[in-house]
Motif scaffolding. Structure first.
Motif: not given
Lengths: 425, 425
Positions: A65-90
């Motif tokens: 589990p990714i959440r478990k591997i990275l459990r010790k990071l202090s300000d960390f968020y995991f999200r189960l998501a599929t990336v569709q688009h990246i806007d490098t301007e904004t």
């Protein structure tokens, strides 16, 4: 996405494979907010997927589990998501669960199976890239054996017992070897009323040798091992069509098979909504500079298989395997930390630790620095290296126990059709 | 089906659960041809299914390939098949893969989930009877946690974190306890930004106490344990409707939940094409005599959960748990051997070895002979008994290692959404 914006810089990583996880782990202690996005909630140890396909290991042994591997990071968020688009301007990422702003963005999306545009093969052949793929192969293999055991039509039966693996890279070679061991040690005990030699394992390679990226010595040795195990190796053989029943090569030869597994290539899993002009069309990888910045962007990076860093030693980018991914993740973590403290970034330099592939019991090949060797020692080394590389103490113990058990008992225990696989029609 | 007919008598067993496997194993050495049919290619150790649901164990730890269990039988055939019809006149079984003649037929089909005719609940609530069910529950639970972690609508979030388990038999109690341990020990570390008390675990029981078949002492003790773990126990509470979002009790109370798990009852998994007039309508079990012969048939037997043998001690048949199934399998094997050598059959007599249920770490209850006890000793005993009952050395070692690991680390490691579950809409 509902992640509180703080004064800290936000680093967003897309992908929890070797590159993404290595980066995230090494960002421990950095004064940032870290967000990791992935389509799965676990990290997959892909080098051992073929053992899940062939009943040697269960999925949980090679996934973590990714959440478990990275459990010790202090300000960390995991999200189960599929990336569709990246806007490098904004500086904004669009996903299936909402938008997310970033200060630094790292693409670590890896690769996906490449069928080279052959739609028939893409439809009917089975890929082996993710855990569900591996489980599908396992189910189909066992279903076909069950079917064959009650089938009196010899041609029909043989089609169900015929395995055609297309692509003799490490995955294809390791999968063929594992199937050969099932044929030799396991299936004869399970299917006593069957003539086991009706099971055939064909390995097709488009080029002139197996394990094309490895040394000549390794290729020859691996081919010898495969033949010893009874795998029928076809070199310079290119698959042109498969309709779920008949595999056709481009020289017209045909093979009747219900088990066609495609391990012949990968292509960059680039993001649909982020095709910049620095995306290399042929490999579908993003061209990066020596700091892993995507050419033309200061705050957008790519690491691992999806990044193509052309260097003198690797004019077409690094090999798409675990080591460059892990090393780039580690290095980028250092560079991000340097950047945050106002220092200049340092260029990435790849250290080739060597390549290994295993064919079966006591049979493996290794190219390490100047050494080329094969056999029992390579096999032992392969096992030690893979055990060490697994994430987590529990997984290491379970994989180790399974290997010892399988070795002593000439067995592969997980012969379960948990979710039957329905071949396409 | 293509199984050669020999001069030996053919015994056909339908079902590879506790009863069928116990019968088949004990028929070793009998001068017969044995055929076992099952819809799965593995035997499931159902008492530990709830640990697969709650990420404590992987499927392969509690499942075992049937062909492997029965490998040492001499004239044995396994077929992956679903039985549709039985013709007792011609002594023929019809299945989805063809017909099969028998000399002796044994029904060991067990039970299936009973929704008591409530179609809404049958459609939307999750059963927990087979391995895929358990994996569905695991996926749904983890998906709902992932969703909740990014959800700002409090009511919506709570619906995803609310677990309603219907039926406080051993399965419901054990599942609730395991969920409570996830809440206490595991999820707070995985979901650091979440208020873990938004997760609620409700256990509903139609009768006046939990674990209805056990002693008053065990019921009270188990209820106490559940409450200590934070499970909200609702007694005399009968679910009347669930639409995928709202659970309604027959007193009108409602609970908003995305996780509704149904463990409130089972009914005999009788064969659609074999509804004889001795099938007991209420329980959907076949009435058998003391030799496990289905009333009115000399050569058709039923054993385990699907059989109802009314005796003085058990006027409504034996309890539908593992022990009577195993014992009836063993006993029928002896009787079949007797029959073949021209001896009279002996009547079955059930030895009640006691009942146990576990609620959580150091918390279990046991009714064994005249002893009623709970706590750490019962818990240890529960573990030893279940480990011993598992099939195969490998599974025992892996389950044991997982339990030790989980105990020391307050962890349940298999938190993987391998196949996402799509709730019905």
């Amino acid at each position: 996405m509902n992640i509180p914006k703080t004064e800290k810089k936000r680093v967003v990583i897309i992908g929890g494979g070797f590159a993404g996880i290595s980066l995230a782990k090494n960002l421990k202690g950095a004064d940032i907010q870290l967000v990791l996005l992935d389509q799965h909630n676990y990290h997959t140890f892909q080098p051992l997927l073929y053992q899940v396909s062939t009943s040697g290991l269960e999925p949980d042994s090679i996934a973590y589990p990714i959440r478990k591997i990275l459990r010790k990071l202090s300000d960390f968020y995991f999200r189960l998501a599929t990336v569709q688009h990246i806007d490098t301007e904004t500086r904004c990422v669009t996903t299936d669960i909402g938008n997310l702003a970033y200060d630094y963005l790292v693409l670590a999306t890896g690769t996906k199976t490449n069928f080279f545009g052959n739609e028939q093969i893409a439809k009917y052949a089975l890929p082996m890239k993710f855990l569900p793929d591996a489980l599908n192969i396992r189910s189909l293999m066992l279903q076909n054996f069950e079917y064959a055991d009650d089938c009196t039509d010899m041609a029909e039966r043989k089609a169900h017992l015929n395995f055609c693996i297309i692509g003799a890279g490490p995955t294809g070679v390791e999968l063929s070897g594992a199937l050969a061991e099932l044929k030799r040690n396991v299936f004869p005990k399970d299917y006593k009323h069957m003539e086991i030699n009706e099971m055939e394992i064909h390995l097709f390679e488009g080029g002139p040798q197996v394990l094309p990226p490895m040394s000549d010595h390794a290729s020859k040795e691996a081919e010898k091992f495969l033949k010893e195990l009874g795998v029928i190796v076809h070199l310079n053989a290119i698959a042109s069509d498969y309709d779920g029943e008949l595999l056709t090569l481009d020289d017209g030869a045909t093979f009747r098979t219900k088990n066609c597994i495609w391990t012949a290539g990968v292509t960059g899993a680039s993001i649909e909504g982020f095709k910049t002009d620095v995306m290399i069309e042929k490999s579908s990888r993003y061209a990066v500079n020596q700091f892993n910045q995507i050419n033309g962007f200061d705050t957008v990076f790519a690491i691992g298989d999806i990044a193509q860093m052309d260097t003198q030693d690797y004019p077409k980018g690094h090999p798409q395997v675990a080591q460059p991914a892990i090393q780039q993740g580690e290095h980028l973590a250092k560079n991000i930390k340097r950047m945050l403290s106002g220092k200049e970034m340092t260029p990435f330099k790849y250290t080739d630790k060597g390549t290994m592939a295993t064919v079966g019991r006591n049979k493996a090949v290794a190219d390490i620095k100047k050494f080329r060797f094969g056999g029992s020692f390579a096999w032992l080394l392969w096992m030690v290296v893979h055990l060490m590389a697994l994430v987590g103490f529990r997984n290491r113990v379970i994989v180790f126990f399974n290997w010892v058990y399988n070795y002593i008992n000439y067995d592969k225990a997980a012969r379960l059709i948990v979710r039957p696989f329905k071949p396409k029609t």
